[in-house]
Design a protein around this motif. Sequence first.
Motif, PDB file in Angstrom:
ATOM      1  N   ALA A  20       0.621  -1.260  -0.181  1.00 45.93           N
ATOM      2  CA  ALA A  20      -0.157   0.335  -0.103  1.00 45.93           C
ATOM      3  C   ALA A  20       1.233   1.178   0.052  1.00 45.93           C
ATOM      4  O   ALA A  20       0.180   2.340  -0.779  1.00 45.93           O
ATOM      5  CB  ALA A  20      -1.132  -0.025   1.099  1.00 45.93           C
ATOM      6  N   ALA A  21       1.925   1.540   0.700  1.00 41.09           N
ATOM      7  CA  ALA A  21       2.484   2.302   1.106  1.00 41.09           C
ATOM      8  C   ALA A  21       3.307   2.734  -0.776  1.00 41.09           C
ATOM      9  O   ALA A  21       3.159   4.013  -0.836  1.00 41.09           O
ATOM     10  CB  ALA A  21       3.312   2.470   1.706  1.00 41.09           C
ATOM     11  N   CYS A  22       3.871   1.442  -1.288  1.00 43.05           N
ATOM     12  CA  CYS A  22       4.823   2.119  -2.323  1.00 43.05           C
ATOM     13  C   CYS A  22       3.858   2.497  -3.623  1.00 43.05           C
ATOM     14  O   CYS A  22       4.003   3.437  -4.857  1.00 43.05           O
ATOM     15  CB  CYS A  22       5.256   0.495  -2.825  1.00 43.05           C
ATOM     16  N   ARG A  24       0.864   4.016  -3.062  1.00 44.67           N
ATOM     17  CA  ARG A  24       0.848   5.343  -2.415  1.00 44.67           C
ATOM     18  C   ARG A  24       1.412   6.681  -3.235  1.00 44.67           C
ATOM     19  O   ARG A  24       1.872   7.491  -3.620  1.00 44.67           O
ATOM     20  CB  ARG A  24       0.178   5.950  -1.077  1.00 44.67           C
ATOM     21  N   LEU A  25       2.655   6.385  -3.337  1.00 46.24           N
ATOM     22  CA  LEU A  25       4.361   7.126  -3.997  1.00 46.24           C
ATOM     23  C   LEU A  25       4.548   6.517  -5.438  1.00 46.24           C
ATOM     24  O   LEU A  25       4.060   7.778  -6.720  1.00 46.24           O
ATOM     25  CB  LEU A  25       5.424   5.905  -3.554  1.00 46.24           C
ATOM     26  N   ALA A  27       1.052   6.306  -6.798  1.00 41.69           N
ATOM     27  CA  ALA A  27       0.902   7.107  -7.339  1.00 41.69           C
ATOM     28  C   ALA A  27       0.761   8.727  -7.128  1.00 41.69           C
ATOM     29  O   ALA A  27       0.092   9.159  -8.512  1.00 41.69           O
ATOM     30  CB  ALA A  27      -0.714   6.975  -6.688  1.00 41.69           C
ATOM     31  N   GLN A  28       1.722   8.847  -6.645  1.00 45.98           N
ATOM     32  CA  GLN A  28       2.098  10.211  -6.681  1.00 45.98           C
ATOM     33  C   GLN A  28       3.290  10.277  -7.693  1.00 45.98           C
ATOM     34  O   GLN A  28       3.671  11.636  -7.863  1.00 45.98           O
ATOM     35  CB  GLN A  28       2.468  10.077  -5.352  1.00 45.98           C
ATOM     36  N   ASP A 141       4.659  11.284   0.188  1.00 47.32           N
ATOM     37  CA  ASP A 141       3.661  10.654   0.934  1.00 47.32           C
ATOM     38  C   ASP A 141       4.999  10.426   2.127  1.00 47.32           C
ATOM     39  O   ASP A 141       5.665   9.600   1.628  1.00 47.32           O
ATOM     40  CB  ASP A 141       3.129  10.235   0.843  1.00 47.32           C
ATOM     41  N   ALA A 144       4.290   7.272   3.963  1.00 46.40           N
ATOM     42  CA  ALA A 144       4.848   6.253   3.154  1.00 46.40           C
ATOM     43  C   ALA A 144       6.698   6.220   3.104  1.00 46.40           C
ATOM     44  O   ALA A 144       7.609   5.250   2.785  1.00 46.40           O
ATOM     45  CB  ALA A 144       4.804   6.013   1.958  1.00 46.40           C
TER      46      ALA A 144
END
Length: 155
Positions: A20-22, A24-25, A27-28, A141, A144
């Motif tokens: 999930a953290a990866c 999120r990154l 997606a940014q 993030d 993250a």
Amino acid sequence: MCADLWSFALSIYARPGMEAACLRLQAQGVDVCLMLCGVWLEQRGVILTDERVQALKHIAGPWQTQVIEPLRQLRVQWRASAQHDQPLAALRERIKSMELEAERHLLMRLEGLADTWPSGKRADQQRWLERLAAEDAANLDHDALQQLRVAATGA
């Protein structure tokens, strides 16, 4: 700690919350392969220099743009349609496998470049993630990134 970057990346990604953290990154607009390389370099105590940051980006940027991102875009574009079309779903899975293989090749290229860089104890060696993500810093993030760094300590 895993000796090679690919095994290290797989180990990190498999930890709870890291997928999930990866994502999120990613997606940014952050190059997660570059971040995984950065945390690998931090764990190895490799000395951070501007030249090394630029060399890694010089390899990662074009590969992300020309190879990984087109595969990812196609896979994402087919997500909804593939739920109702089994042949398309099978093709989408092949694209997903190709995307993962392209990421593996990028990590191998980054490792090949960085493998000979010496380790050290300079105070700035723990800033690889921030330096590699500097262009994305405005929307980054940071939680993250910290999660990635913490997960790497147990790899």
